[in-house]
Every structure is written in structure tokens, then in C-alpha cells.
Design an enzyme around this catalytic site. Structure first.
Site, PDB file in Angstrom:
ATOM      1  N   CYS A 116     -51.829 -40.322 -47.654  1.00 38.42           N
ATOM      2  CA  CYS A 116     -53.105 -39.457 -47.495  1.00 38.42           C
ATOM      3  C   CYS A 116     -53.475 -38.618 -48.752  1.00 38.42           C
ATOM      4  O   CYS A 116     -54.549 -38.323 -48.722  1.00 38.42           O
ATOM      5  CB  CYS A 116     -52.786 -38.490 -46.193  1.00 38.42           C
ATOM      6  SG  CYS A 116     -52.740 -39.382 -44.714  1.00 38.42           S
ATOM      7  N   HIS A 256     -57.779 -32.514 -46.965  1.00 34.28           N
ATOM      8  CA  HIS A 256     -57.519 -33.658 -46.170  1.00 34.28           C
ATOM      9  C   HIS A 256     -57.490 -33.548 -44.559  1.00 34.28           C
ATOM     10  O   HIS A 256     -57.096 -32.121 -44.138  1.00 34.28           O
ATOM     11  CB  HIS A 256     -56.163 -33.813 -46.555  1.00 34.28           C
ATOM     12  CG  HIS A 256     -55.352 -35.069 -45.512  1.00 34.28           C
ATOM     13  ND1 HIS A 256     -56.120 -36.279 -45.253  1.00 34.28           N
ATOM     14  CD2 HIS A 256     -54.186 -35.322 -44.888  1.00 34.28           C
ATOM     15  CE1 HIS A 256     -55.174 -37.076 -44.557  1.00 34.28           C
ATOM     16  NE2 HIS A 256     -54.295 -36.355 -44.078  1.00 34.28           N
ATOM     17  N   ASN A 286     -57.944 -38.677 -38.575  1.00 38.09           N
ATOM     18  CA  ASN A 286     -57.154 -38.774 -39.932  1.00 38.09           C
ATOM     19  C   ASN A 286     -57.224 -40.330 -40.456  1.00 38.09           C
ATOM     20  O   ASN A 286     -56.545 -41.321 -39.997  1.00 38.09           O
ATOM     21  CB  ASN A 286     -55.680 -38.436 -39.648  1.00 38.09           C
ATOM     22  CG  ASN A 286     -55.021 -38.400 -41.187  1.00 38.09           C
ATOM     23  OD1 ASN A 286     -55.445 -39.059 -42.014  1.00 38.09           O
ATOM     24  ND2 ASN A 286     -53.716 -37.916 -41.216  1.00 38.09           N
TER      25      ASN A 286
END
Length: 335
Positions: A116, A256, A286
Site C-alpha cells: 500500500c 492512504h 482500499n
């Protein structure tokens, strides 16, 4: 000789048409819309559900839009880097597949894997290629088909993730704009808490690994949450202090999009109001390496030339960091 900076000159994005809602998720596992929204902040996520399509398909869509918006000639692209945890294949790289799909004849290409946190690493990596003076146009893409590694019988993880891709064009400038600074970190002790158990060289695929569902994402949520909050908060505060930025001079934070509570905790630590924080997790979930550029794609019209922006992320590894960018242009470039 004038200093060369690496500036972002355009953004493109893509999410699949199919939308998986919380209502549909609640039919798969024991959960509900209220729980998912309260604990994670996701209302819906886009899923690439057509057979035979992978991350390169979404990357191509995003990069094609980017090239159209920036008026880039395919022959002028020097380098393509793709951040992905869900490559089309172990090899060749998704970036090489993307180059072929875009008709790029003069570019070299490679993948970067930092989970990520991948797009943060991409920005700093591409910036250094630009600063070398040898490269003029670089496409960086965050693309992940997270649905390919999510277990839709696991209520702890399946509501979180979605699929998507977004891309930046990076070019040289002598203006005081672009990627100004970065703080990037890694701690391999995070392995047990966030990983895929099988499929690599340590535990190759077998009937046993498939039967035991070892090819899905494994996450120990409480531990990851704790580390994500502290790491993203600390590194964002550190890069702001290092560059003399205050809550008044920071225009935007792009975190994020893993969990809305993590995002709110980072904003609180930096003493920033949420209206300075770009958030789109509600509609995408996500998307791993794609979350940061997808945020910019969504909110491009809000950005002004010279805006001080802090990007921050946390991912498997553990990997984390922050990148300070002075934005390079006003408003939205039409495709």
C-alpha cells in the site's frame, strides 16, 4: 546549472464499472452497512469482475487517460513504473505489459512492490530519475486488483478492499515545484501481521495451499491499525517540521485510504481540520497502491499551483512514509 525538480504534470484514473455494495457484502459474511461504515468508512467498492482481466487492464485505462490529458506523444515516454501487489503474472512485469498496450517504443519499464506504500516509493523513485537529467517524461502507475487476493468469506478483510488504478505524469522543471522531499521507511518485522502465506518461493502453490486458503491476504487488523496510525502520524509530522510547514501552510494531506479512523487519527495528530484531508475511501475502499493517485484524480479540480501537499501511506512490510509535493498546475486538466 539550474536545479532540476520533478513536477507532476497530469493525472489519470480508472475504476471498474461493477460496484460491490455493503448490502451485497452483508449477504456474503456476517456484517452490515452500519458496522462497515463505522469501523472502516467504506460504502462501496469497484470490482474488476470480467474474466481474464488484471491490473494491467486498469493501468492501461488510467495511463491512456493521462496521456490524452497531457497531450503526451507515446514516442516521448522514457520510463514507466508500476506499483502493484497484484501483478498480472509473476513475470513478466506488469509495467512491460503496460508499455506494449500503450504502444511505447522508447520506454523501459519495471514494477515496484511496496504494498500500500508503493505509490510513495514511486514518486521518490521517479523524481530521482528526473533529477538525473536523463529522463524527461515518466509515467508512474498505482494499480491493484485487490479482489484477486481477498477471501470473500472473511468478514474482517473482504469489506475493506476494492480495485482501481491511477497514474501521474512526471517531468522536469526549474520552478520551485514538484517532489520537494520524502521520508520513507521499512521494517521487515511486520511480516507476520500482513502478508499472503503462499504463492512465493518459500511456500509455492500446491493442492495443500489452495485447499487451505493460503493464497488470500492475511491481516491482523488490530496490530496493523496501531502501527498505521503511529507511523503515518509520526512521519507526516516529521516531514512537515523538516520543511517548515505548519497547519496553516499545509494545503492538503493525501493519506492512504485504508480506514477512515486511521485517516482521522492522522489529521488529529497534525492538528489539521478534515477539510484539508482528501478522503474518498467511502466509494473505493482500499485499492492499495492506487489509493493516493486516485485521491488526486478525484479532487484534481481543488488543487492550485504551488499548493503544499503531504502524501502519506502505510503498507505491508511494514512500509511507510511521507512525500512533500508542491503542486504543479491549477485545476483539472480535461481528458
Amino acid at each position: 546549472m539550474e536545479k532540476i525538480n520533478a513536477v507532476i504534470t497530469g493525472v489519470g484514473g480508472y475504476v471498474p464499472d461493477y460496484i460491490l455494495t455493503n448490502e451485497e457484502i452483508s449477504k456474503m459474511v456476517d456484517t452490515n452497512d452500519e458496522w462497515i461504515m463505522t469501523r472502516i468508512g467504506v460504502k462501496e467498492r469497484h470490482i474488476l469482475n470480467e474474466e481474464g482481466l488484471g491490473s494491467s487492464y486498469m493501468a492501461r485505462k488510467a495511463a491512456k487517460q493521462l496521456m490524452k490529458k497531457t497531450g503526451a506523444n507515446p514516442d516521448d515516454i522514457d520510463l514507466v513504473i508500476v506499483a502493484t501487489t497484484t501483478p498480472d503474472y509473476h513475470f513478466p512485469s506488469t509495467a512491460s505489459i503496460l508499455c506494449d498496450k500503450l504502444g511505447l517504443k522508447n520506454a523501459f519499464a519495471f514494477d515496484l512492490q511496496a504494498a500500500c506504500c508503493g505509490f510513495l516509493y514511486l514518486m521518490e523513485t521517479a523524481a530521482n530519475f528526473i533529477r538525473s537529467g536523463r529522463y524527461k517524461k515518466i509515467i508512474i502507475v498505482g494499480a491493484d486488483k485487490m479482489s484477486s487476493m481477498v477471501n470473500y468469506t472473511d468478514r474482517a478483510t473482504c469489506p475493506i478492499f476494492g480495485d482501481g488504478a491511477a497514474a501521474f505524469m512526471m517531468e522536469p522543471t526549474t520552478e520551485d515545484l514538484g517532489v520537494m522531499d520524502s521520508i520513507l521507511r521499512t521494517d521487515g518485522k511486520g511480516l507476520p501481521f500482513l502478508h499472503m502465506k503462499a504463492g512465493g518461493s518459500v511456500c509455492p502453490p500446491s493442492y495443500f495451499t489452495v485447499d487451505n486458503k493460503m493464497h488470500y491476504l492475511h491481516q491482523e487488523g488490530r496490530t496493523v491499525f496501531k502501527y498505521a496510525v503511529s507511523s503515518m502520524s509520526d512521519v507526516s509530522a516529521a516531514i512537515a517540521e523538516k520543511n517548515g510547514l505548519t497547519k496553516d501552510t499545509i494545503n492538503w494531506v493525501v493519506p492512504h485510504q485504508a480506514n477512515v479512523r486511521i485517516i482521522e487519527a492522522v489529521a488529529h495528530r497534525m492538528e489539521l481540520p478534515m477539510d484539508k484531508v482528501l478522503v474518498n475511501i467511502e466509494h473505493y475502499g482500499n485499492t492499495s497502491a492506487a489509493t493516493l493517485p486516485l485521491c488526486i484524480w478525484d479532487f484534481e479540480d481543488k488543487l492550485k499551483k504551488g499548493d503544499n501537499i503531504i502524501f502519506t501511506a502505510f503498507g505491508a512490510g511494514f512500509t511507510w512514509g511521507a512525500v512533500y509535493v508542491k503542486w504543479g498546475y491549477d485545476g483539472k486538466k480535461e481528458s
